[in-house]
Scaffold this active site. Structure first.
Site, PDB file in Angstrom:
ATOM      1  N   CYS A 181       0.959  -1.377   0.058  1.00 10.84           N
ATOM      2  CA  CYS A 181       0.002  -0.175   0.054  1.00 10.84           C
ATOM      3  C   CYS A 181       0.946   1.214   0.213  1.00 10.84           C
ATOM      4  O   CYS A 181       0.465   2.314  -0.596  1.00 10.84           O
ATOM      5  CB  CYS A 181      -1.034  -0.156   1.263  1.00 10.84           C
TER       6      CYS A 181
ATOM      7  N   ASP B 299      10.471  -6.232  -9.082  1.00 17.09           N
ATOM      8  CA  ASP B 299      10.682  -6.620  -7.478  1.00 17.09           C
ATOM      9  C   ASP B 299      12.122  -6.456  -7.078  1.00 17.09           C
ATOM     10  O   ASP B 299      13.049  -6.368  -8.050  1.00 17.09           O
ATOM     11  CB  ASP B 299      10.773  -8.279  -7.846  1.00 17.09           C
TER      12      ASP B 299
ATOM     13  N   HIS C 146      -6.318  -2.893  -0.790  1.00 14.50           N
ATOM     14  CA  HIS C 146      -5.827  -3.829  -0.206  1.00 14.50           C
ATOM     15  C   HIS C 146      -6.462  -5.220   0.061  1.00 14.50           C
ATOM     16  O   HIS C 146      -7.586  -5.268   0.544  1.00 14.50           O
ATOM     17  CB  HIS C 146      -5.415  -3.403   1.189  1.00 14.50           C
TER      18      HIS C 146
ATOM     19  N   ASN D 136       1.733 -16.337  -4.396  1.00 17.08           N
ATOM     20  CA  ASN D 136       2.049 -16.871  -3.216  1.00 17.08           C
ATOM     21  C   ASN D 136       0.865 -16.664  -2.087  1.00 17.08           C
ATOM     22  O   ASN D 136       0.651 -15.570  -1.947  1.00 17.08           O
ATOM     23  CB  ASN D 136       3.387 -16.837  -2.656  1.00 17.08           C
TER      24      ASN D 136
ATOM     25  N   HIS E 270      -0.258  -8.313   1.002  1.00 14.89           N
ATOM     26  CA  HIS E 270      -0.963  -7.724  -0.034  1.00 14.89           C
ATOM     27  C   HIS E 270      -0.990  -8.502  -1.581  1.00 14.89           C
ATOM     28  O   HIS E 270       0.219  -8.491  -1.873  1.00 14.89           O
ATOM     29  CB  HIS E 270      -0.260  -6.291  -0.240  1.00 14.89           C
TER      30      HIS E 270
ATOM     31  N   HIS F 249      -0.305 -10.012  -4.613  1.00 13.31           N
ATOM     32  CA  HIS F 249       0.699  -9.651  -5.622  1.00 13.31           C
ATOM     33  C   HIS F 249       0.724 -10.785  -6.633  1.00 13.31           C
ATOM     34  O   HIS F 249       0.870 -11.960  -6.237  1.00 13.31           O
ATOM     35  CB  HIS F 249       1.676  -9.126  -5.145  1.00 13.31           C
TER      36      HIS F 249
ATOM     37  N   HIS G  99       3.517 -12.146  -9.503  1.00 11.41           N
ATOM     38  CA  HIS G  99       4.737 -12.030  -9.871  1.00 11.41           C
ATOM     39  C   HIS G  99       4.833 -12.690 -11.419  1.00 11.41           C
ATOM     40  O   HIS G  99       4.098 -13.677 -11.934  1.00 11.41           O
ATOM     41  CB  HIS G  99       5.958 -13.231  -9.230  1.00 11.41           C
TER      42      HIS G  99
HETATM   43  P1  DGP Z   1       6.180 -13.057  -2.004  1.00 12.62           P
HETATM   44  O1  DGP Z   1       7.230 -13.862  -1.247  1.00 12.62           O
HETATM   45  O2  DGP Z   1       5.365 -13.669  -2.958  1.00 12.62           O
HETATM   46  O3  DGP Z   1       5.495 -12.360  -0.645  1.00 12.62           O
HETATM   47  O4  DGP Z   1       7.033 -11.983  -2.568  1.00 12.62           O
HETATM   48  C1  DGP Z   1       7.108 -10.696  -2.168  1.00 12.62           C
HETATM   49  C2  DGP Z   1       8.208 -10.025  -3.067  1.00 12.62           C
HETATM   50  O5  DGP Z   1       8.069  -8.731  -2.707  1.00 12.62           O
HETATM   51  C3  DGP Z   1       9.562 -10.470  -3.026  1.00 12.62           C
HETATM   52  O6  DGP Z   1       9.933 -11.122  -4.274  1.00 12.62           O
HETATM   53  C4  DGP Z   1      10.502  -9.366  -2.833  1.00 12.62           C
HETATM   54  C5  DGP Z   1       9.423  -8.383  -3.068  1.00 12.62           C
HETATM   55  N1  DGP Z   1       9.774  -6.995  -1.962  1.00 12.62           N
HETATM   56  C6  DGP Z   1       9.813  -6.925  -0.826  1.00 12.62           C
HETATM   57  N2  DGP Z   1       9.920  -5.661  -0.314  1.00 12.62           N
HETATM   58  C7  DGP Z   1      10.114  -4.852  -1.469  1.00 12.62           C
HETATM   59  C8  DGP Z   1      10.139  -3.727  -1.767  1.00 12.62           C
HETATM   60  O7  DGP Z   1      10.267  -2.902  -0.873  1.00 12.62           O
HETATM   61  N3  DGP Z   1      10.294  -3.082  -2.897  1.00 12.62           N
HETATM   62  C9  DGP Z   1      10.146  -3.975  -4.172  1.00 12.62           C
HETATM   63  N4  DGP Z   1      10.371  -3.669  -5.094  1.00 12.62           N
HETATM   64  N5  DGP Z   1      10.004  -5.239  -3.837  1.00 12.62           N
HETATM   65  C10 DGP Z   1       9.966  -5.738  -2.696  1.00 12.62           C
END
Ligand code: DGP
Length: 112
Positions: A6, A29, A45, A85, A96, A98, A100
């Protein structure tokens, strides 16, 4: 609400934006697992795919409308993978919803 994504959507935390519309936001990512690794998130959210319902599924549909546009803009013409995931066993680290987008190379057949 203390939610990392968020805060990324609102701009409070910076991100490398690749796409945005009324319903979703996409950014690179921070820890890429492939040459192209983008996260697409709904602007409302939703904790995970486990709580998708009639009340929020428009946002999910809009995410999936955005994904092919993002893939085209990243030149993923040879294909790509979309993953979400869910929860502890699914290794969801950010609560939240998401998706990939992974691509830019031949991905492995392994799913776990
Ligand atoms: P998951 O494991 O499916 O919850 O993936 C979360 C993803 O979020 C992980 O691949 C890394 C990414 N991530 C975590 N913190 C940040 C951030 O502050 N900025 C960005 N761009 N990605 C982030």
């Amino acid at each position: 609400m203390d939610c990392l994504f968020c805060k990324i959507i609102s701009g409070e935390i910076p991100s490398s934006k690749v796409y945005e519309d009324e319903y979703c936001y996409a950014f690179r990512d921070i820890n890429p697992q492939a040459p192209v690794h983008i996260l697409v998130v709904p602007k409302c959210h939703i904790e995970s795919a486990d709580v998708i319902c009639g009340g929020n599924s428009l946002y999910v549909a809009k995410v999936f409308e955005a994904i092919p546009k993002i893939a085209a803009s990243e030149s993923l013409s040879e294909g790509y993978r979309v993953i979400t995931n869910i929860g502890k066993h699914g290794c969801q680290s950010v609560k939240h919803l998401h998706f990939h987008i992974l691509g830019g190379k031949q991905l492995s057949e392994k799913m776990d």
